[in-house]
Design a protein around this motif. Structure first.
Motif, mmCIF file in Angstrom:
data_model
loop_
_atom_site.group_PDB
_atom_site.id
_atom_site.type_symbol
_atom_site.label_atom_id
_atom_site.label_comp_id
_atom_site.label_asym_id
_atom_site.label_seq_id
_atom_site.Cartn_x
_atom_site.Cartn_y
_atom_site.Cartn_z
ATOM 1 N N ALA A 42 37.814 27.302 52.481
ATOM 2 C CA ALA A 42 38.194 26.671 51.234
ATOM 3 C C ALA A 42 38.019 27.764 50.200
ATOM 4 N N HIS A 43 37.525 28.814 49.835
ATOM 5 C CA HIS A 43 37.839 29.266 48.777
ATOM 6 C C HIS A 43 38.867 30.620 49.002
ATOM 7 N N GLN A 44 38.932 31.331 50.578
ATOM 8 C CA GLN A 44 40.341 32.344 50.354
ATOM 9 C C GLN A 44 41.451 31.488 50.837
ATOM 10 N N GLY A 45 41.285 29.984 51.682
ATOM 11 C CA GLY A 45 41.999 29.768 52.943
ATOM 12 C C GLY A 45 41.812 30.159 53.649
ATOM 13 N N HIS A 46 40.980 31.827 54.354
ATOM 14 C CA HIS A 46 41.109 31.868 55.552
ATOM 15 C C HIS A 46 39.772 32.309 55.777
ATOM 16 N N ALA A 47 39.482 32.908 56.895
ATOM 17 C CA ALA A 47 38.277 33.567 57.648
ATOM 18 C C ALA A 47 38.212 34.774 58.747
ATOM 19 N N SER A 48 37.783 35.235 59.090
ATOM 20 C CA SER A 48 37.602 35.818 60.344
ATOM 21 C C SER A 48 36.345 35.525 60.772
ATOM 22 N N CYS A 49 36.007 35.299 62.407
ATOM 23 C CA CYS A 49 34.875 35.291 62.825
ATOM 24 C C CYS A 49 34.322 37.026 63.249
ATOM 25 N N PRO A 50 33.004 37.672 63.140
ATOM 26 C CA PRO A 50 32.572 38.129 63.413
ATOM 27 C C PRO A 50 32.500 38.822 64.163
ATOM 28 N N TYR A 51 32.225 37.421 64.992
ATOM 29 C CA TYR A 51 31.833 38.137 66.455
ATOM 30 C C TYR A 51 33.296 38.497 67.623
ATOM 31 N N THR A 54 38.408 35.748 65.834
ATOM 32 C CA THR A 54 39.352 34.803 65.764
ATOM 33 C C THR A 54 39.666 34.447 64.505
ATOM 34 N N GLU A 55 40.605 34.046 63.777
ATOM 35 C CA GLU A 55 41.264 34.211 62.471
ATOM 36 C C GLU A 55 41.220 32.819 62.023
ATOM 37 N N TYR A 56 40.878 31.875 61.612
ATOM 38 C CA TYR A 56 40.907 30.234 61.144
ATOM 39 C C TYR A 56 41.345 30.243 60.040
ATOM 40 N N ARG A 57 42.294 29.581 59.577
ATOM 41 C CA ARG A 57 42.564 29.081 58.665
ATOM 42 C C ARG A 57 43.753 28.448 57.767
ATOM 43 N N LEU A 58 43.813 27.756 56.510
ATOM 44 C CA LEU A 58 44.308 26.049 56.601
ATOM 45 C C LEU A 58 46.112 26.396 56.601
ATOM 46 N N LYS A 59 46.468 25.069 57.171
ATOM 47 C CA LYS A 59 48.290 24.785 57.714
ATOM 48 C C LYS A 59 48.527 25.130 56.148
ATOM 49 N N ALA A 60 48.972 25.752 56.001
ATOM 50 C CA ALA A 60 50.618 26.033 54.883
ATOM 51 C C ALA A 60 50.522 24.227 54.128
ATOM 52 N N GLY A 61 50.280 24.576 53.044
ATOM 53 C CA GLY A 61 50.787 23.435 52.738
ATOM 54 C C GLY A 61 49.266 22.010 52.466
ATOM 55 N N GLU A 62 48.341 21.824 52.987
ATOM 56 C CA GLU A 62 46.781 21.898 53.173
ATOM 57 C C GLU A 62 46.587 21.728 51.930
ATOM 58 N N VAL A 63 46.077 20.452 51.314
ATOM 59 C CA VAL A 63 45.493 20.619 50.252
ATOM 60 C C VAL A 63 44.155 20.426 50.499
ATOM 61 N N LEU A 64 43.373 20.631 49.342
ATOM 62 C CA LEU A 64 41.347 20.145 49.801
ATOM 63 C C LEU A 64 41.202 19.523 47.825
ATOM 64 N N LYS A 65 40.255 18.884 49.077
ATOM 65 C CA LYS A 65 40.172 17.456 47.573
ATOM 66 C C LYS A 65 38.252 17.813 47.429
ATOM 67 N N GLY A 66 37.682 17.336 46.841
ATOM 68 C CA GLY A 66 36.751 17.422 46.777
ATOM 69 C C GLY A 66 35.585 18.115 45.690
ATOM 70 N N GLY A 67 36.571 19.320 44.889
ATOM 71 C CA GLY A 67 35.756 20.326 44.161
ATOM 72 C C GLY A 67 36.037 22.164 45.045
ATOM 73 N N HIS A 68 36.582 21.647 46.627
ATOM 74 C CA HIS A 68 36.685 23.387 47.223
ATOM 75 C C HIS A 68 38.254 23.671 46.641
#
Length: 68
Positions: A42-51, A54-68
């Motif tokens: 939620a904070h940066q929109g992406h993260a990589s697994c240290p193991y 694998t790169e996980y990222r929010l799809k373009a245009g996705e909006v987080l709700k609820g304080g993230h």
């Protein structure tokens, strides 16, 4: 070796604004898995697994709700 990129929808994130890897969306086989690790997205929109890298990222245009 090319690392996997997994695009996530806002609804894919848990209540803490992240996901766990290995993740079903990463299509990782059981024999090839590693210990479960939490990745905050939620904070940066992406993260990589240290193991596995694998790169996980929010799809373009996705909006987080609820304080993230």
């Amino acid at each position: 070796m090319t690392q996997a990129i997994v695009e996530l929808l806002a609804k894919d994130l848990d209540g803490n604004g992240g996901v766990h890897c290995p993740n079903p969306k990463a299509d990782m086989k059981l024999w090839n898995s590693h210990p479960r690790v939490f990745l905050e997205i939620a904070h940066q929109g992406h993260a990589s697994c240290p193991y596995c890298g694998t790169e996980y990222r929010l799809k373009a245009g996705e909006v987080l709700k609820g304080g993230h």
